[in-house]
Design an enzyme around this catalytic site. Structure first.
Site, PDB file in Angstrom:
ATOM      1  N   ASP A 163      80.481  62.953  45.504  1.00 47.82           N
ATOM      2  CA  ASP A 163      81.376  61.918  45.983  1.00 47.82           C
ATOM      3  C   ASP A 163      80.745  60.569  45.608  1.00 47.82           C
ATOM      4  OD1 ASP A 163      83.486  61.704  48.629  1.00 47.82           O
ATOM      5  OD2 ASP A 163      82.269  59.952  48.133  1.00 47.82           O
ATOM      6  N   GLU A 174      87.737  60.168  45.222  1.00 44.64           N
ATOM      7  CA  GLU A 174      86.513  59.957  44.447  1.00 44.64           C
ATOM      8  C   GLU A 174      85.567  61.141  44.591  1.00 44.64           C
ATOM      9  OE1 GLU A 174      87.421  58.336  47.181  1.00 44.64           O
ATOM     10  OE2 GLU A 174      85.729  57.725  48.423  1.00 44.64           O
TER      11      GLU A 174
END
Lengths: 201, 316
Positions: free
Chosen positions: B186, B229
């Site tokens: 992430d 993301e």
């Protein structure tokens, strides 16, 4: 069941197929120069769903080839050849081709056509008929696509007469199953032919 | 009307070729289709070997094909799908397809005279049209399939395809006792990048991340965008130590080089969680949640970190 064969008809068909199998395996053995074993055929009536689930339960299928056949007196159907083992790439040797001369797909189609037409030609002569064939089609190749392909077929038909024959060419560890499907409309026609043969005896 | 003569007239008009050979594979006869497309006179070809008249034929292949017809008395087939053409013949759509030669379906039939096999009849069907449209359809299907698997922005696998592949690989690895590891990562403080530099800059960081890592991975690794993301990488035949090494390389490859957006240099990094297949896991989701837990540990212990799942217990 309206389509069901009575006991005499079933026995007669079984006998016709047995004789045809014997001759076909003999011809194939001579042509391929190796032993070809055919198991006792299994004859039954199936509906679309029954066939679809029996094909789907065959999880190790790696290829399916279809070929249509049609003869006089409305005898017609579709032959499916189901391959189980991955080592089908030795079929080329078996047929006398040189290495690399034909793709695995072409090998599968070629051997399928030979197995189907040899058996059905002999069977046709037993019932004093003559078969013609459509070009064989490779429906799916590799395990993933066979599963997907079978799931996509609607199998939206009522009834078919199904004859299963297993072919084994042990020297080449080659194994496949031939499934002959005779559609409802042709079952009556084949019964007529069988009845005529029974009367002659 | 003599029906035999009438039929000959029809075969002369057929848009398919008929070629008759004797058992020594010499030309006996053909119909107008072959005379015209082959641009050869039957009078010149008669009695000659088919391999002299059509030198393009693959000799051994052709003889094998004929052998089955002769020995078994059965037909044999050759489809354009496996072999585009046998005979090098021109076709009727030279301008609107990109086929050099006529695509053909050929049928080899035993030819009997008075019940005795005397030759081979070859039927040649022009299927250039079928071949053209089928090829186009296949290409379109392929493109659609690709598009259906891809994430539009980053051009790596989308969540659905990535997860489907994970599910399959999980079952396979379980069944065959293979190693399998999962990396979930992430981007750190991604919201801030979006807020400070705009979404276009955020998109650039996402595409840059995808492309740097794609270049680094093996062909067999399965890389996908899990959500916003967050990304996932499936490493087949890889144990936790191997996955940790890949994780470290990802951490470095992202944090060592900043991106440039509108003349500004923007540094970014990621937190990385790793899990590996063990006997306790029964569903692929277990593998994901273990990697997710590791990712959470990485996040809480700071940024730019690699953590292994609790079952593997280690943080760097």
């Amino acid at each position: 069941m309206a389509y069901a064969l009575n006991e005499d008809q079933q026995d007669c068909l079984q006998e016709l197929i047995n004789v045809a199998m014997g001759q076909a395996s003999d011809q194939l053995a001579r042509y391929l120069d190796t032993f070809v074993f055919l198991t006792v055929p299994n004859i039954e009536l199936v509906n679309g769903q029954g066939l679809s689930s029996s094909l789907e339960s065959n999880t190790d299928s790696t290829a399916v080839v279809s070929q249509g056949f049609f003869g006089y007196e409305g005898i017609r159907g579709e032959a499916l050849l189901v391959y189980k083992h991955k080592d089908s790439d030795r079929i080329g040797d078996l047929l006398g081709y040189e290495p690399g001369e034909l793709s695995v797909e072409e090998q599968l189609i070629d051997i399928s056509s030979i197995l189907t037409t040899t058996f059905l030609n002999v069977f046709a002569s037993q019932i004093e008929n003559q078969m013609s064939y459509s070009a064989p089609k490779l429906l799916a190749h590799t395990q993933d696509t066979v599963d997907d392909y079978i799931k996509q077929i609607s199998f939206d038909w009522d009834m078919a007469l199904k004859v299963n024959i297993n072919y084994q060419v042990t020297d080449y560890s080659f194994n496949c199953e031939m499934i002959l499907l005779i559609p409802a409309a042709a079952i009556e026609n084949i019964k007529t032919v069988i009845d005529r043969i029974l009367e002659d005896y | 009307m003599n029906s035999d003569i009438e039929l000959t007239q029809v075969t002369e008009q057929l848009n398919s070729g008929i070629l008759l050979l004797d058992l020594d594979l010499n030309v006996v006869s053909w119909n107008r289709f072959l005379a015209v497309h082959g641009d050869q006179k039957i009078s010149a070809a008669k009695g000659k070997s088919v391999f002299d008249v059509f030198p393009e034929l693959p000799k051994n292949w052709f003889e094998c094909k004929v052998a089955s017809v002769v020995q078994l008395g059965t037909p044999s087939f050759c489809s354009w799908e496996q072999r585009h053409h046998l005979f090098e013949l021109p076709h009727t759509r030279p301008f609107t397809t990109d086929s050099d030669f006529m695509a053909q379906n050929c049928t080899f039939l035993p030819f009997n005279t008075d019940g005795k096999l005397t030759g081979i009849c070859i039927l040649i069907e022009d299927v250039t049209d079928v071949c053209h449209y089928q090829t186009m359809l296949k290409q379109t299907m392929f493109e659609l399939e690709q598009a259906n698997r891809m994430d539009g922005l980053t051009r790596i696998f989308n969540r659905k395809h990535w997860e489907d592949t994970l599910a399959k690989e999980f079952v396979r690895a379980k069944r065959y006792g293979n190693q399998l590891s999962l990396i979930m990562f992430d981007l750190d403080k991604f919201k801030q990048i979006n807020d400070n530099y705009g979404h276009q800059c955020g998109d650039l960081v996402l595409t840059e991340t995808a492309s740097r890592i794609s270049d680094m991975l093996r062909e067999v690794d399965v890389f996908g965008r899990y959500g916003g993301e967050e990304f996932g990488i499936l490493l087949t035949e890889t144990n936790a130590a191997g996955a940790k090494e890949v994780g470290e390389r990802i951490r470095t490859i992202l944090s060592s080089t900043p991106v440039t957006f509108e003349k500004q240099t923007i540094s970014f990094s990621a937190c990385i969680g790793i899990s590996s297949l063990n006997t306790m896991q029964t569903r692929y989701e277990d593998l994901i949640s273990e990697a997710d837990n590791a990712l959470y540990s990485a996040k809480t212990s700071g940024r730019n970190q690699v953590c292994l799942a609790p079952s593997l217990r280690m943080c760097s």
